[in-house]
Design a protein around this motif. Structure first.
Motif, PDB file in Angstrom:
ATOM      1  N   LEU A 136       2.052  36.819  72.025  1.00 45.86           N
ATOM      2  CA  LEU A 136       1.177  36.982  73.188  1.00 45.86           C
ATOM      3  C   LEU A 136       0.478  35.670  73.537  1.00 45.86           C
ATOM      4  CD1 LEU A 136      -0.505  40.433  72.531  1.00 45.86           C
ATOM      5  CD2 LEU A 136       1.342  39.914  74.110  1.00 45.86           C
ATOM      6  N   ASP A 137       0.015  34.992  72.511  1.00 43.30           N
ATOM      7  CA  ASP A 137      -0.656  33.702  72.679  1.00 43.30           C
ATOM      8  C   ASP A 137       0.236  32.748  73.457  1.00 43.30           C
ATOM      9  OD1 ASP A 137      -3.171  33.430  71.758  1.00 43.30           O
ATOM     10  OD2 ASP A 137      -2.656  32.647  69.776  1.00 43.30           O
ATOM     11  N   HIS A 138       1.470  32.699  73.009  1.00 45.48           N
ATOM     12  CA  HIS A 138       2.450  31.798  73.574  1.00 45.48           C
ATOM     13  C   HIS A 138       2.738  32.136  75.046  1.00 45.48           C
ATOM     14  CE1 HIS A 138       5.602  28.876  73.120  1.00 45.48           C
ATOM     15  NE2 HIS A 138       6.458  29.708  73.672  1.00 45.48           N
ATOM     16  N   GLN A 139       2.920  33.425  75.310  1.00 40.77           N
ATOM     17  CA  GLN A 139       3.244  33.825  76.681  1.00 40.77           C
ATOM     18  C   GLN A 139       2.041  33.637  77.614  1.00 40.77           C
ATOM     19  OE1 GLN A 139       6.229  33.842  76.925  1.00 40.77           O
ATOM     20  NE2 GLN A 139       6.767  34.385  74.824  1.00 40.77           N
ATOM     21  N   GLY A 144      -0.445  30.522  82.004  1.00 45.42           N
ATOM     22  CA  GLY A 144      -1.643  29.784  82.357  1.00 45.42           C
ATOM     23  C   GLY A 144      -2.913  30.607  82.361  1.00 45.42           C
ATOM     24  N   ILE A 145      -2.973  31.655  81.535  1.00 38.86           N
ATOM     25  CA  ILE A 145      -4.226  32.416  81.452  1.00 38.86           C
ATOM     26  C   ILE A 145      -4.695  32.444  80.000  1.00 38.86           C
ATOM     27  CG2 ILE A 145      -3.658  33.910  83.433  1.00 38.86           C
ATOM     28  CD1 ILE A 145      -3.302  36.111  81.218  1.00 38.86           C
ATOM     29  N   PRO A 152      -7.643  42.557  80.111  1.00 38.80           N
ATOM     30  CA  PRO A 152      -8.197  43.074  81.371  1.00 38.80           C
ATOM     31  C   PRO A 152      -7.243  42.882  82.554  1.00 38.80           C
ATOM     32  CG  PRO A 152      -9.814  41.715  80.215  1.00 38.80           C
ATOM     33  CD  PRO A 152      -8.564  41.633  79.433  1.00 38.80           C
ATOM     34  N   ARG A 153      -6.580  41.735  82.616  1.00 40.09           N
ATOM     35  CA  ARG A 153      -5.648  41.490  83.720  1.00 40.09           C
ATOM     36  C   ARG A 153      -4.468  42.458  83.640  1.00 40.09           C
ATOM     37  NH1 ARG A 153      -5.469  36.245  86.066  1.00 40.09           N
ATOM     38  NH2 ARG A 153      -3.713  36.977  87.331  1.00 40.09           N
ATOM     39  N   ALA A 154      -3.972  42.674  82.441  1.00 35.61           N
ATOM     40  CA  ALA A 154      -2.813  43.565  82.272  1.00 35.61           C
ATOM     41  C   ALA A 154      -3.140  44.980  82.746  1.00 35.61           C
ATOM     42  CB  ALA A 154      -2.373  43.582  80.812  1.00 35.61           C
ATOM     43  N   LEU A 155      -4.393  45.392  82.536  1.00 39.41           N
ATOM     44  CA  LEU A 155      -4.791  46.750  82.927  1.00 39.41           C
ATOM     45  C   LEU A 155      -4.777  46.931  84.449  1.00 39.41           C
ATOM     46  CD1 LEU A 155      -7.670  47.717  80.487  1.00 39.41           C
ATOM     47  CD2 LEU A 155      -5.268  48.350  80.402  1.00 39.41           C
ATOM     48  N   GLU A 156      -4.789  45.814  85.190  1.00 41.97           N
ATOM     49  CA  GLU A 156      -4.774  45.911  86.653  1.00 41.97           C
ATOM     50  C   GLU A 156      -3.371  46.137  87.206  1.00 41.97           C
ATOM     51  OE1 GLU A 156      -6.618  42.336  88.109  1.00 41.97           O
ATOM     52  OE2 GLU A 156      -8.366  42.688  86.816  1.00 41.97           O
TER      53      GLU A 156
END
Lengths: 321, 324
Positions: A136-139, A144-145, A152-156
């Motif tokens: 996950l860190d790598h991706q 660029g986040i 939180p972004r994924a939940l959107e």
């Protein structure tokens, strides 16, 4: 008052947990290992010492995690325990009726099956780190986040994209392709969460019966996207304990408390001054046989404290004498 | 005198006394390659194709280590050891595979053992191997008979005295029964994984030192193997299925508190067979089962962690049952 210290030195993070006589949590600490396990243990100890309420005395120290033996020598551990047992004990402490423990850390992931309060089976990822925090860190870096924004972004996400999670390399090329096609970042992020969960369930948890209640612990449980993806896949609610990231340390602290109460012996804890000492690590190639093992050694003022890495116990023996 | 080299890998642990007797009776001398070490593995890995399994890579490394030490290297192609029971394709083509990846190997002495083809074919195969040493058919026959007897004695000795192949073949110290063992476990799997301590990161030694008495497939009575096999899979399909499924099934219900299966990463038959044992373990519920996957990258840490967790699991389970 007596307190028990648990230290979990993992590949990516180093965790500390301090428990009192009633096994109540007094303090926790969560640091990035940054490839420097000794320095992090020292830094953590210094921090714990600074914050330690007056009148508290360390009555036992336990270490766990992939650098548990190294950390054990440095602090003078009373107990060195593997991370599977430690995590199981901590989960049982938080939720006695737990039946499944999902633990996803920086570089490894585990599943622990518990029935009637006893571990009956477990699984751990093998050589591949595709279903772990590093992935996950790598991706996140690629997109660029920051990793904190990830959940939180994924939940959107509204229409998550399907990403092959079997292998980091494939996932990455798949992800780049989806970016090029113009998919929203949120949808790609949640797609990654689903890929990680799928990978976990198909590899680590393969063939295991994941019954509720499910406790999800480890650093990756910070990511709400993963929590939701896991809940969707398992079709059950997942319990994320408040101190999920330090559960390994809590577990080994509980175990060392149990151990010290049973033996009644004084702790071998070296004291907080350990954080001030300059340890020296080095390695050499053993030429005693054709295996040519790489032996790592930890020394203090020219005196060797411990050695590891041999395929036989030639050097381990000499270090204890 | 002709010297035959035998690689200390794959089927060595199962058939060495038989092979040794056969060649010695025919007047040949036998040398065995030294135990697997880092160089053996590195050599094998660098030569074999990536998809080949670890045990075959180790085997190739052993063949390399026999270069210059013998006149021939003995590489049998064991196709089947019973009617309608088959061996993995890598065993079928082992002589050709060896020739291809170790071209500078001493000449390869091969024999094709295919019991599925009937006794006549088997005798012919053995005879044509023996004829390379003696043109007297009676001498070859006698050598074959003594070899078979040596094999029977070997198997019987391990079974009746509870010994592992290493204890018999390499005279490793015989269990000291007076030593306090606090737990009994079975380790099942192909002998080339269970007894190659380099490949399995000293698994047996670690267990023994941890106070665990280890039982292995060779110690199970034939009837026990057959019964467990019949119960779990019906009839065997794979050669050596008895060592895995039969022994696993037997130990899940006899003598031990837990069973550890040792499998090679990427082995098709292993993945199927261990799955059968695992399902059986789940069904029986009493005895714990864990499989350890070995490959050339296996870091010792992963194995140690699993082993420690497995032992903890059994011990804590015991404490609870003892209290409740």
């Amino acid at each position: 008052m007596k307190v028990y210290l648990g230290i979990d030195v993992g590949s990516v993070t180093t965790k500390f947990a301090l428990l009192d006589e009633r096994d109540e949590l007094v303090d926790t600490l969560y640091l990035r290992t940054q490839g420097k396990p000794i320095a992090m243990v020292q830094q953590g100890l210094a921090e714990i010492a600074r914050r330690l309420p007056p009148g508290m005395e360390i009555a036992g120290v336990g270490t766990t995690g992939s650098a548990r033996y190294l950390a054990g020598v440095i602090v003078g551990a009373d107990l060195v325990k593997n991370e599977i047992t430690s995590h199981a004990v901590a989960a049982l402490h938080i939720l006695p009726q737990v039946q499944t423990v999902v633990e996803i850390g920086g570089q490894d992931s585990k599943v622990i099956i518990i029935r009637q309060g006893v571990v009956t089976d477990f699984g751990m990822n093998t050589v591949c780190a595709a279903g772990t925090g590093s992935f996950l860190d790598h991706q996140a870096l690629r997109l660029g986040i920051s990793i904190e924004e990830f959940g939180p972004r994924a939940l959107e996400s509204r229409t998550p994209v399907r990403i092959a999670g079997r292998c980091t390399v494939f996932a990455e090329s798949d992800m780049v392709h989806k970016q090029q096609m113009g998919h929203r970042t949120e949808d790609i992020l949640y797609g990654l969460c689903q890929a990680l969960v799928r990978n976990y369930l198909n590899n680590v948890a393969l063939g295991k019966e994941l019954l509720p209640p499910v406790v999800f612990q480890g650093g990756v449980a910070f990511n709400q996207g993963i929590v939701r993806a896991l809940e969707e896949s398992l079709e059950t609610q997942v319990v994320v304990p408040p101190h999920h990231e330090v559960m390994g340390a809590i577990g080994v602290a509980l175990l060392v408390h149990e151990e010290m109460s049973a033996t009644g012996e004084p702790s071998r804890f070296q004291g907080f001054q350990v954080s001030q000492i300059q340890y020296h690590t080095s390695s050499f190639e053993c030429k005693a046989c054709p295996n040519l093992c790489e032996i790592a050694q930890l020394s203090l003022n020219g005196k060797v404290l411990a050695r590891w890495g041999g395929r036989c116990d030639l050097w381990e023996r000499t270090s204890t004498s | 005198m002709v010297t035959i080299g035998i690689p200390r890998a794959l089927l060595y642990y199962q058939y060495y006394p038989m092979w040794l007797t056969f060649f010695q009776e025919l007047g040949a001398q036998v040398v065995v390659s030294p135990p697997t070490n880092r160089a053996t593995l590195a050599e094998g890995v660098s030569r074999a194709v990536a998809e080949t399994c670890l045990p075959v890579k180790v085997f190739c490394g052993h063949v390399v280590s026999l270069i210059g030490a013998c006149d021939y290297v003995f590489v049998p192609a064991i196709r089947s050891m019973a009617y309608k029971v088959h061996n993995c394709s890598k065993f079928l083509g082992l002589p050709d595979l060896t020739r291809a990846v170790v071209p500078e190997s001493p000449p390869i002495l091969e024999v094709e053992i295919d019991v599925d083809q009937g006794k006549r074919a088997l005798y012919q195969a053995i005879y044509s191997l023996g004829r390379r040493f003696s043109c007297n058919p009676l001498k070859v026959k006698r050598a074959a008979q003594s070899a078979w007897q040596a094999h029977q004695d070997y198997v019987a000795r391990m079974r009746s005295q509870g010994l592992t192949p290493l204890q018999v073949l390499e005279g490793q110290s015989i269990r000291d029964e007076t030593r306090g063992y606090h737990l009994s476990l079975a380790v099942i799997g192909h002998p080339y994984l269970v007894y190659d301590s380099f490949v399995n990161h000293r698994l047996l030694e670690r267990l023994d030192r941890g106070g665990v008495k280890v039982y292995t497939p060779e110690m199970v009575p034939q009837a026990g193997l057959d019964e467990a096999m019949a119960q779990i899979v019906g009839q065997a399909y794979w050669t050596y299925e008895a060592e895995v499924v039969g022994a696993g099934g037997y130990y899940l219900e006899n003598q031990v508190a837990g069973v550890i299966g040792v499998a090679a990463f990427g082995c098709g038959p292993d993945s199927l067979m261990f799955e059968m044992v695992e399902r059986r373990a789940k069904k029986l519920r009493g005895c714990s089962f864990m499989s350890l996957m070995l490959d050339e990258h296996t870091a010792e840490a992963g194995l140690v962690t699993r082993l420690e967790a497995f032992l903890d699991m059994i011990q804590r389970r015991r404490q609870v049952t003892a209290c409740g």
